[in-house]
Enzyme design. Sequence first.
Site, PDB file in Angstrom:
ATOM      1  N   CYS A 112       0.616  -1.460   0.198  1.00  0.00           N
ATOM      2  CA  CYS A 112      -0.213   0.117   0.082  1.00  0.00           C
ATOM      3  C   CYS A 112       0.934   1.810  -0.082  1.00  0.00           C
ATOM      4  CB  CYS A 112      -0.969   0.051   1.225  1.00  0.00           C
ATOM      5  SG  CYS A 112      -1.947  -1.269   1.030  1.00  0.00           S
ATOM      6  N   HIS A 258      -3.078   7.090   2.887  1.00  0.00           N
ATOM      7  CA  HIS A 258      -3.593   5.901   2.404  1.00  0.00           C
ATOM      8  C   HIS A 258      -5.079   5.713   3.050  1.00  0.00           C
ATOM      9  CE1 HIS A 258      -4.148   1.849   1.279  1.00  0.00           C
ATOM     10  NE2 HIS A 258      -3.731   0.902   2.214  1.00  0.00           N
ATOM     11  N   ASN A 288     -10.140   0.070   0.594  1.00  0.00           N
ATOM     12  CA  ASN A 288      -8.890  -0.093   0.495  1.00  0.00           C
ATOM     13  C   ASN A 288      -8.494  -0.773  -0.790  1.00  0.00           C
ATOM     14  OD1 ASN A 288      -6.016  -0.032   0.683  1.00  0.00           O
ATOM     15  ND2 ASN A 288      -6.524  -1.381   2.476  1.00  0.00           N
TER      16      ASN A 288
END
Length: 331
Positions: A112, A258, A288
């Site tokens: 990520c 993020h 996500n």
Amino acid sequence: MKGIKIVATGKYLPRNIVSNNDFSEIVETSDEWISQRTGMKNRHLSSGEPTWLMGSLAAQDALSSGGIDPLDIDLILVTSVTSDYMTPSAACLVQAHIGAQNAICMDVNAACSGFVYALDMARRYLCFDDIRRVLIVSSETLSKITDYTDRASCVLFGDAAGACVVEAADSLYSSDLGSDGTKAQLLYCKNPFQVKHPFMKPELVPEYDEIISPETEFLYMDGREVYKFAVKALPKAIGAACEKAGIRVEDIDLIIPHQANIRIVETAARTLGVPMGKMYVNLEKYGNTSSACIPMCLDEISKGGLLKRGQTVAVVGFGAGVTYAAAIFKW
Ligand code: UT7
């Protein structure tokens, strides 16, 4: 200081939208739990479009919105944890699809944190005169590796691709990146290919500890531990990047974190002492999407005219590895 300028952005989202209520039909969960514990409402899931295609379509969106000729791209960096092929790189597949024959191509895997790692790499390449324009593509099809019987993880992830074109600029830039492989077991997905050939001699294998457990073919996440890591890593990386840039956190106009969980973003904002209005959040729409989260946000910000040229932006990612990365630059 040699900085960077984002000259074009793009995205691709699968058209298949899955809501919290849709999940309550496959696992024991509810819209209330997912909304309260994560902030998420919907996510887009691939119905078969591969990662490289999603990335190519996001790249084409960026190139056409910036009026950029694909032949003017010198370097393509693709970030993904869900590449379709072990070889060739997804970057080569994107290159072929968009017709960027003059680019050198490679993939970056920092989970990520991947987009911010790639942005920092791009900036370092741009310090030399032979690379003038870098295309970063972050494309993730997390649905390929998600266990849809695990309610603690399946509700979190979405599929998407984001892209941006980066050039050098004489402006502020600073970054703070880090990795800690001793925490690899918190979040992983094992490669299904293992050594198996006609000449196996198991007695010659050196002793080693398996890094990961439990065994699962899907993405495994120790949610609570990743959460604890994230709420510390995010503000720490922003603070360190500010210190290197010689600015205060208050000087940042917009922080793009993020998009893992609204509670992580809120806790980080409190720790940093910045209002939530300065934290860009769109996780309610997309969930996500790993490394695609930040460039997807950048595209919304760019196309929505939410920042003026010269404003100060911070991007910050964290994820498997474990890895974290923050970068501060001028819009
Ligand atoms: O991009 C990579 C980085 N990833 C992250 O940053 C994710 C970080 N972690 C998180 O965001 C959170 O830890 C989660 C959203 C994954 C979980 O939230 P939590 O508040 O930490 O929940 P928990 O794991 O402590 O579980 C609390 C309860 C448990 O039930 P019991 O044991 O208390 O009875 C879980 O079984 O919530 C239960 N639970 C659920 N209930 C309904 C877990 N998932 C669900 C669900 N629906 N989807």
